[in-house]
Design a protein around this motif. Structure first.
Motif, PDB file in Angstrom:
ATOM      1  N   LEU A   5      19.868 -23.045  48.345  1.00  0.00           N
ATOM      2  CA  LEU A   5      20.089 -22.669  46.944  1.00  0.00           C
ATOM      3  C   LEU A   5      21.565 -22.813  46.620  1.00  0.00           C
ATOM      4  O   LEU A   5      22.430 -22.507  47.442  1.00  0.00           O
ATOM      5  CB  LEU A   5      19.685 -21.216  46.660  1.00  0.00           C
ATOM      6  CG  LEU A   5      20.059 -20.864  45.210  1.00  0.00           C
ATOM      7  CD1 LEU A   5      18.880 -20.426  44.396  1.00  0.00           C
ATOM      8  CD2 LEU A   5      21.212 -19.913  45.103  1.00  0.00           C
ATOM      9  N   SER A   6      21.838 -23.293  45.406  1.00  0.00           N
ATOM     10  CA  SER A   6      23.200 -23.214  44.892  1.00  0.00           C
ATOM     11  C   SER A   6      23.153 -23.231  43.370  1.00  0.00           C
ATOM     12  O   SER A   6      22.094 -23.421  42.780  1.00  0.00           O
ATOM     13  CB  SER A   6      24.079 -24.344  45.435  1.00  0.00           C
ATOM     14  OG  SER A   6      25.443 -24.000  45.214  1.00  0.00           O
ATOM     15  N   TYR A   8      25.843 -23.197  39.446  1.00  0.00           N
ATOM     16  CA  TYR A   8      27.136 -23.058  38.763  1.00  0.00           C
ATOM     17  C   TYR A   8      26.957 -22.168  37.555  1.00  0.00           C
ATOM     18  O   TYR A   8      25.882 -22.129  36.956  1.00  0.00           O
ATOM     19  CB  TYR A   8      27.634 -24.394  38.204  1.00  0.00           C
ATOM     20  CG  TYR A   8      28.019 -25.441  39.177  1.00  0.00           C
ATOM     21  CD1 TYR A   8      28.619 -25.152  40.391  1.00  0.00           C
ATOM     22  CD2 TYR A   8      27.805 -26.775  38.837  1.00  0.00           C
ATOM     23  CE1 TYR A   8      28.986 -26.166  41.254  1.00  0.00           C
ATOM     24  CE2 TYR A   8      28.167 -27.796  39.699  1.00  0.00           C
ATOM     25  CZ  TYR A   8      28.750 -27.482  40.910  1.00  0.00           C
ATOM     26  OH  TYR A   8      29.103 -28.480  41.748  1.00  0.00           O
ATOM     27  N   ARG A   9      28.074 -21.575  37.159  1.00  0.00           N
ATOM     28  CA  ARG A   9      28.090 -20.846  35.902  1.00  0.00           C
ATOM     29  C   ARG A   9      28.176 -21.856  34.755  1.00  0.00           C
ATOM     30  O   ARG A   9      29.043 -22.731  34.792  1.00  0.00           O
ATOM     31  CB  ARG A   9      29.342 -19.948  35.847  1.00  0.00           C
ATOM     32  CG  ARG A   9      29.320 -18.853  36.861  1.00  0.00           C
ATOM     33  CD  ARG A   9      30.679 -18.277  37.227  1.00  0.00           C
ATOM     34  NE  ARG A   9      31.780 -18.511  36.357  1.00  0.00           N
ATOM     35  CZ  ARG A   9      32.343 -17.583  35.567  1.00  0.00           C
ATOM     36  NH1 ARG A   9      31.913 -16.361  35.564  1.00  0.00           N
ATOM     37  NH2 ARG A   9      33.384 -17.888  34.823  1.00  0.00           N
ATOM     38  N   ALA A  40      23.445 -20.751  36.331  1.00  0.00           N
ATOM     39  CA  ALA A  40      23.605 -19.307  36.532  1.00  0.00           C
ATOM     40  C   ALA A  40      24.106 -18.640  35.252  1.00  0.00           C
ATOM     41  O   ALA A  40      25.277 -18.280  35.131  1.00  0.00           O
ATOM     42  CB  ALA A  40      24.545 -19.058  37.711  1.00  0.00           C
ATOM     43  N   HIS A  43      25.422 -15.100  35.392  1.00  0.00           N
ATOM     44  CA  HIS A  43      26.775 -15.119  35.957  1.00  0.00           C
ATOM     45  C   HIS A  43      27.832 -15.480  34.922  1.00  0.00           C
ATOM     46  O   HIS A  43      28.952 -14.987  34.979  1.00  0.00           O
ATOM     47  CB  HIS A  43      26.858 -16.119  37.113  1.00  0.00           C
ATOM     48  CG  HIS A  43      26.348 -15.588  38.407  1.00  0.00           C
ATOM     49  ND1 HIS A  43      27.157 -14.951  39.312  1.00  0.00           N
ATOM     50  CD2 HIS A  43      25.116 -15.579  38.931  1.00  0.00           C
ATOM     51  CE1 HIS A  43      26.429 -14.588  40.345  1.00  0.00           C
ATOM     52  NE2 HIS A  43      25.192 -14.955  40.150  1.00  0.00           N
ATOM     53  N   TYR A 129      29.277  -9.131  40.636  1.00  0.00           N
ATOM     54  CA  TYR A 129      28.584 -10.421  40.532  1.00  0.00           C
ATOM     55  C   TYR A 129      28.298 -11.095  41.877  1.00  0.00           C
ATOM     56  O   TYR A 129      27.269 -11.756  42.017  1.00  0.00           O
ATOM     57  CB  TYR A 129      29.255 -11.344  39.499  1.00  0.00           C
ATOM     58  CG  TYR A 129      30.186 -12.404  40.006  1.00  0.00           C
ATOM     59  CD1 TYR A 129      29.702 -13.639  40.433  1.00  0.00           C
ATOM     60  CD2 TYR A 129      31.556 -12.189  40.030  1.00  0.00           C
ATOM     61  CE1 TYR A 129      30.563 -14.621  40.883  1.00  0.00           C
ATOM     62  CE2 TYR A 129      32.421 -13.166  40.480  1.00  0.00           C
ATOM     63  CZ  TYR A 129      31.923 -14.375  40.910  1.00  0.00           C
ATOM     64  OH  TYR A 129      32.774 -15.333  41.355  1.00  0.00           O
ATOM     65  N   GLN A 133      24.848 -12.840  43.088  1.00  0.00           N
ATOM     66  CA  GLN A 133      24.819 -14.132  43.784  1.00  0.00           C
ATOM     67  C   GLN A 133      24.026 -14.027  45.084  1.00  0.00           C
ATOM     68  O   GLN A 133      23.265 -14.933  45.445  1.00  0.00           O
ATOM     69  CB  GLN A 133      26.250 -14.610  44.035  1.00  0.00           C
ATOM     70  CG  GLN A 133      26.313 -15.980  44.671  1.00  0.00           C
ATOM     71  CD  GLN A 133      27.648 -16.666  44.422  1.00  0.00           C
ATOM     72  OE1 GLN A 133      28.386 -16.314  43.512  1.00  0.00           O
ATOM     73  NE2 GLN A 133      27.960 -17.643  45.236  1.00  0.00           N
ATOM     74  N   ASP A 136      20.501 -14.157  44.201  1.00  0.00           N
ATOM     75  CA  ASP A 136      20.101 -15.552  43.916  1.00  0.00           C
ATOM     76  C   ASP A 136      19.706 -16.279  45.201  1.00  0.00           C
ATOM     77  O   ASP A 136      18.730 -17.026  45.239  1.00  0.00           O
ATOM     78  CB  ASP A 136      21.270 -16.360  43.311  1.00  0.00           C
ATOM     79  CG  ASP A 136      21.738 -15.858  41.962  1.00  0.00           C
ATOM     80  OD1 ASP A 136      21.003 -15.109  41.313  1.00  0.00           O
ATOM     81  OD2 ASP A 136      22.875 -16.220  41.568  1.00  0.00           O
ATOM     82  N   VAL A 145      23.743 -22.742  51.797  1.00  0.00           N
ATOM     83  CA  VAL A 145      24.256 -22.677  50.426  1.00  0.00           C
ATOM     84  C   VAL A 145      25.434 -23.648  50.305  1.00  0.00           C
ATOM     85  O   VAL A 145      26.535 -23.352  50.775  1.00  0.00           O
ATOM     86  CB  VAL A 145      24.725 -21.241  50.088  1.00  0.00           C
ATOM     87  CG1 VAL A 145      24.992 -21.106  48.597  1.00  0.00           C
ATOM     88  CG2 VAL A 145      23.719 -20.196  50.542  1.00  0.00           C
ATOM     89  N   VAL A 147      28.497 -25.086  48.732  1.00  0.00           N
ATOM     90  CA  VAL A 147      29.443 -24.571  47.733  1.00  0.00           C
ATOM     91  C   VAL A 147      30.848 -25.127  47.976  1.00  0.00           C
ATOM     92  O   VAL A 147      31.116 -25.720  49.019  1.00  0.00           O
ATOM     93  CB  VAL A 147      29.546 -23.021  47.811  1.00  0.00           C
ATOM     94  CG1 VAL A 147      28.340 -22.350  47.189  1.00  0.00           C
ATOM     95  CG2 VAL A 147      29.772 -22.554  49.242  1.00  0.00           C
ATOM     96  N   GLN A 151      33.909 -20.172  47.066  1.00  0.00           N
ATOM     97  CA  GLN A 151      32.697 -19.346  47.108  1.00  0.00           C
ATOM     98  C   GLN A 151      32.439 -18.712  48.476  1.00  0.00           C
ATOM     99  O   GLN A 151      31.500 -17.930  48.635  1.00  0.00           O
ATOM    100  CB  GLN A 151      31.479 -20.200  46.714  1.00  0.00           C
ATOM    101  CG  GLN A 151      31.557 -20.769  45.309  1.00  0.00           C
ATOM    102  CD  GLN A 151      31.529 -19.688  44.250  1.00  0.00           C
ATOM    103  OE1 GLN A 151      30.621 -18.877  44.210  1.00  0.00           O
ATOM    104  NE2 GLN A 151      32.552 -19.657  43.407  1.00  0.00           N
TER     105      GLN A 151
END
Ligand code: TRP
Length: 323
Positions: A5-6, A8-9, A40, A43, A129, A133, A136, A145, A147, A151
């Protein structure tokens, strides 16, 4: 297949830092893993709760960038976080077992507070937050993940939360691992980390004129003032960009910079061209993804993601004796 899973805002379009920092990896990994990629949007509210009017556009336009860059709904599940509200419920449950000092020491959150001048205005949502995450990641029982480097503290927290949950309620979550790209940290034009909020980013949709303007302002070797001065590519942002988009010429550029033969003006011009050309195929593919089509992909992806998330949440609630 192992799960990934990954996300972005959705606070803007995709820039070089996103692309080389993690998106290239997502594109590669989607053929090898069972991948979940999220827009996200919860987020995004952590810092943009006062400006939500642009959020609907950003969600779709960011996802269009992903699709044009090569993410495929045939290979990966691409979805919107808030269409899977189970993330929020798991976040509440996990938040009960996270000591506040684990959050207060997070260097990436501290950096955000500093860079966005949020001192004195840190909301509960912003501090927490990284727990969202973790929810998530854990709700899909993701093993990996992919990233960018910034992160890593969040993944570390997700690992701690997974271990703590497993210890308290029984083996439930795999302990997730980060996957870094070859270029996990891309500098912005001012030499700091490239970031939308620092206004130092080059976006993959930028016009040639935008890119040229930004690259011309970019931070270079301060000791190289005029043509003929020997340069030091290691500290130069423009050289870092050549290294991303201009691999064929990189060795020659390095030699000619060091010898003084290549001046900064010429080097920047070549850099701006190389960046623009590198992303031409992506810009062209944007036309294949209308807003409607993109929305369909996200709604369908969210439906699929929700099934998995609901199953995990049921299991979690049973383990916590809420069922
Ligand atoms: N915090 C990430 C960012 O700022 C976005 C994100 C949200 C994320 N949830 C995630 C990244 C889960 C990886 C896994 O870019």
């Amino acid at each position: 297949m192992e799960r990934i899973l990954s996300g972005y805002r959705p606070t803007g379009m995709i820039h070089l830092g996103n692309y080389f920092g993690s998106l290239v990896n997502w594109i590669k990994l989607q053929s090898e893993y069972d991948c979940y990629f999220e827009v996200a949007d919860y987020h995004a509210l952590t810092t943009y709760y006062q400006h939500t009017d642009e959020l609907p556009d950003y969600k779709l336009e960011m996802a269009r960038d992903w699709l044009a860059a090569g993410l495929s709904p045939d290979k990966a599940t691409i979805f919107i976080q808030s269409l899977v509200p189970e993330h929020a419920e798991l976040h509440v449950l996990l938040s009960m077992l996270v000591p506040v000092p684990w959050l207060e020491r997070n260097p990436t959150v501290k950096e955000m507070i500093r860079d966005m001048n949020l001192q004195g205005n840190v909301t509960y949502g912003l501090l927490g937050y990284p727990v969202l995450q973790a929810a998530d990641i854990l709700i899909y029982k993701a093993k990996c993940v992919p990233v960018g480097q910034d992160q890593l503290p969040h993944i570390e927290l997700a690992r701690e939360i997974a271990k703590r949950f497993n210890h308290l309620y029984g083996e439930t979550f795999p302990v997730p691992e980060p996957i870094l790209s070859q270029h996990p940290k891309v500098p912005g034009i001012d030499g700091r980390k490239m970031s939308k909020s620092l206004q130092n980013a080059i976006f993959i949709r930028d016009t040639y004129e935008d890119i040229e303007k930004k690259v011309y302002q970019a931070f270079t070797d301060p000791k190289k003032i005029r043509l003929g001065d020997p340069g030091h590519p290691e500290g130069c942002v423009v050289f870092a960009y050549h290294n991303l988009v201009n691999k064929d010429e990189i060795a020659q550029i390095e030699t000619d910079c060091r010898s003084g033969k290549l001046g900064c003006v010429e080097c920047k011009k070549r850099c701006a061209h190389a960046i623009y050309e590198f992303f031409t195929p992506v810009r062209e593919k944007l036309q294949n993804f209308t807003l409607e089509k993109t929305k369909e992909i996200l709604v369908e992806g969210s439906r699929k993601a929700r099934k998995v998330a609901q199953a995990t949440l049921e299991e979690v609630k049973e383990r916590m004796h809420l069922k």
